[in-house]
Scaffold this active site. Sequence first.
Site, PDB file in Angstrom:
ATOM      1  CG  ASN A  84      76.737  33.531 -19.053  1.00  0.00           C
ATOM      2  OD1 ASN A  84      77.058  32.382 -19.369  1.00  0.00           O
ATOM      3  ND2 ASN A  84      77.633  34.498 -18.911  1.00  0.00           N
ATOM      4  CB  SER A 135      72.647  24.434 -16.323  1.00  0.00           C
ATOM      5  OG  SER A 135      72.934  23.502 -15.302  1.00  0.00           O
ATOM      6  CE1 TYR A 149      79.509  25.596 -12.185  1.00  0.00           C
ATOM      7  CE2 TYR A 149      79.401  23.278 -12.796  1.00  0.00           C
ATOM      8  CZ  TYR A 149      79.309  24.616 -13.134  1.00  0.00           C
ATOM      9  OH  TYR A 149      79.005  24.963 -14.425  1.00  0.00           O
ATOM     10  CE  LYS A 153      76.096  26.300 -13.285  1.00  0.00           C
ATOM     11  NZ  LYS A 153      75.507  27.567 -13.791  1.00  0.00           N
TER      12      LYS A 153
END
Length: 280
Positions: A84, A135, A149, A153
């Site tokens: 996480n 994700s 980012y 992901k």
Amino acid sequence: MAQRTWLITGVSSGFGRELSQQLLERGDRVIGTVRDTKKIDDLIKRYPETFKVEILDVTDTKAVHEMVNQSFARFGRIDVVISNAGYGLFGASEELTDAQVTHMIATNLTGSIQLIRSALPHLRAQGGGRVIQISSYGGQVAFAGNSLYHATKWGIEGFVESVAQEVASFGIGMTIIEPGGARTEFRYGSAQVATLMPEYDATPAHAFLKMLDPANGLAPGDPARMATRIIESVDIEPAPLRMVLGSQALEGTIATLKKRLSAFEAQKELAASTDFPAGE
């Protein structure tokens, strides 16, 4: 329901904290990693027997391996590993510094990869388990001003999808969680913004500034409900490869994938034109 043991990175806020709180309330055991315990002192005091906190910076690969190995050795079995830990970084690609690029990749991508790699031998040895990767629907859909980012992901989603095929025969299920906008510190507290260049003002690259301002309306996603759905996913067999959380996120993902599919289908002749002729 039998007590489960969960290993969750980044439990000081956001989904990590919400997941931990719900799991502890129902009687499960949680091993949670943080860089600072201040934000979770209340949980530490409330659940001294079932909440084990580890100080960890996921960019430290050696420390990640040691924490995972020690956790499995201490508890014997860990049923679910949730990757996480991560954060958001906003700004046009040329507004980002080299240090920001390196740190985001080390945290969101490499840190997640190393956590999962560390856990797999133990999960195989115990005969199975679950890995959940947090994700974003930004792992399928890309927006201006969020390039790094998205890079992390999209990268971790490819990694997990491949590994899921590698370990399915060992009874290890893997699930990618793709939340939409949620009312967490990720958007309204911990998100980092690059040093902005005036050249990008009034362009799509700075549209995120409106999104980050709560005065323009809060995100629709409820972190508590999302955490509940994530927890429930562990009881689904076989493990769902992807779960999109949030109606706006699902609508946006479907629309994007339809456009992408249409663009690919329009390239059939082009693709075939690069093959050797039949029989050669």
